[in-house]
Design an enzyme around this catalytic site. Structure first.
Site, PDB file in Angstrom:
ATOM      1  N   SER A 181       0.705  -0.893  -0.130  1.00  0.00           N
ATOM      2  CA  SER A 181       0.036   0.026   0.072  1.00  0.00           C
ATOM      3  C   SER A 181       0.916   1.172  -0.065  1.00  0.00           C
ATOM      4  O   SER A 181       0.595   2.301  -0.714  1.00  0.00           O
ATOM      5  CB  SER A 181      -0.959  -0.048   1.430  1.00  0.00           C
ATOM      6  OG  SER A 181      -1.878  -0.994   1.075  1.00  0.00           O
ATOM      7  N   ARG A 215       1.287   8.248   5.843  1.00  0.00           N
ATOM      8  CA  ARG A 215       0.395   7.494   6.565  1.00  0.00           C
ATOM      9  C   ARG A 215      -0.923   7.959   6.620  1.00  0.00           C
ATOM     10  O   ARG A 215      -2.145   7.214   6.933  1.00  0.00           O
ATOM     11  CB  ARG A 215       0.917   7.295   8.105  1.00  0.00           C
ATOM     12  CG  ARG A 215       0.279   6.475   9.038  1.00  0.00           C
ATOM     13  CD  ARG A 215       1.303   6.093   9.966  1.00  0.00           C
ATOM     14  NE  ARG A 215       2.230   5.102   9.614  1.00  0.00           N
ATOM     15  CZ  ARG A 215       2.093   3.600   9.528  1.00  0.00           C
ATOM     16  NH1 ARG A 215       0.964   3.103   9.601  1.00  0.00           N
ATOM     17  NH2 ARG A 215       3.107   3.006   9.265  1.00  0.00           N
ATOM     18  N   HIS A 223      -2.787   6.763   3.887  1.00  0.00           N
ATOM     19  CA  HIS A 223      -3.103   5.524   3.875  1.00  0.00           C
ATOM     20  C   HIS A 223      -4.433   5.072   4.662  1.00  0.00           C
ATOM     21  O   HIS A 223      -5.101   4.259   4.391  1.00  0.00           O
ATOM     22  CB  HIS A 223      -1.676   4.563   4.393  1.00  0.00           C
ATOM     23  CG  HIS A 223      -2.074   3.152   4.830  1.00  0.00           C
ATOM     24  ND1 HIS A 223      -2.183   2.658   5.999  1.00  0.00           N
ATOM     25  CD2 HIS A 223      -1.785   2.044   3.937  1.00  0.00           C
ATOM     26  CE1 HIS A 223      -2.292   1.503   6.006  1.00  0.00           C
ATOM     27  NE2 HIS A 223      -2.154   0.979   4.630  1.00  0.00           N
TER      28      HIS A 223
END
Length: 229
Positions: free
Chosen positions: A27, A50, A53
């Site tokens: 990812s 992050r 994500h």
């Protein structure tokens, strides 16, 4: 998308196993590839990727603001085992103690505080007619100096943190300012930028507890020297 044999798609994973860490790594690789060039420093990008994500939203990278001392301050605080204050129990539950222990092995869940559901806080809020998040911050006042503060839910909590810094000299080591919503949100974030506190802010109305947690996890990664891994 469907399989030619009509079986549920989970059979693809059965036949070509991928662990959780492998999925996360793929990812992040996909995010890096799709994002292409960016103007953030490597530590800043670690936070941005992050958050991307967490949300699958690439605009996260455009909304972040960092104080010049944010990463140094967070690293020093984490190494020292600084207490962590959260404005929601969702944040408190979502923080990975294992990640914290990568920086300081003495961390435990008891180092993470949230008072918003405390009975005395609820009683004060009801009596005065102000949000519980305000009185939760006041209850935590004595431990806020030198702490890491995560705000993903309550802009009023951020307003009170700002006031404590401006009027009473309370200096958290780092404020992750990511409250979400429509009332007091913009002004609370804008005021934080003027307090002189180390901060990471998600500008605009967007935010949320998962994003505040993701930001702290990214700061742990940066502090551990694992940026880009």
């Amino acid at each position: 998308m469907k399989r030619a044999d009509g079986k549920p798609l989970i059979h693809d994973l059965y036949e070509h196993p991928l662990s959780g860490p492998e999925i996360e790594a793929r990812s992040f690789a996909a995010i890096d590839t799709e994002m292409g060039n960016y103007s953030l420093s490597q530590p800043q990008w670690e936070v941005a990727r992050r958050l991307i994500h967490t949300t699958a939203d690439f605009t996260m990278a455009e909304l972040l603001s960092f104080s010049v001392d944010a990463f140094d301050a967070s690293r020093e605080a984490l190494l020292a085992g600084a207490k962590i204050y959260a404005d929601s129990n969702m944040i408190r539950s979502g923080i990975s103690v294992a990640r914290l222990r990568q920086i300081n092995p003495d961390y435990s869940h008891e180092d993470i505080f949230c008072h918003v559901a405390d009975e005395d806080v609820a009683a004060q809020a009801k009596e005065v007619g102000l949000p519980r998040s305000l009185f939760a911050v006041r209850k935590a006042k004595e431990m806020l100096h030198g702490s890491i503060v995560l705000l993903g839910n309550a802009p009023v909590a951020l307003l009170e943190i700002n006031r404590l810094a401006m009027e009473e000299g309370i200096r958290p080591a780092l404020v992750i300012g990511m409250p979400v919503g429509f009332i007091h949100v913009l002004e609370s974030k804008e005021e934080l930028l003027r307090t002189g506190l180390p901060y990471v802010v998600l500008n605009g109305r967007r935010g949320g507890s998962p994003l505040a947690v993701a930001c702290l996890h990214a700061m742990c990664t940066v502090a551990s020297g694992q940026v880009g891994v």
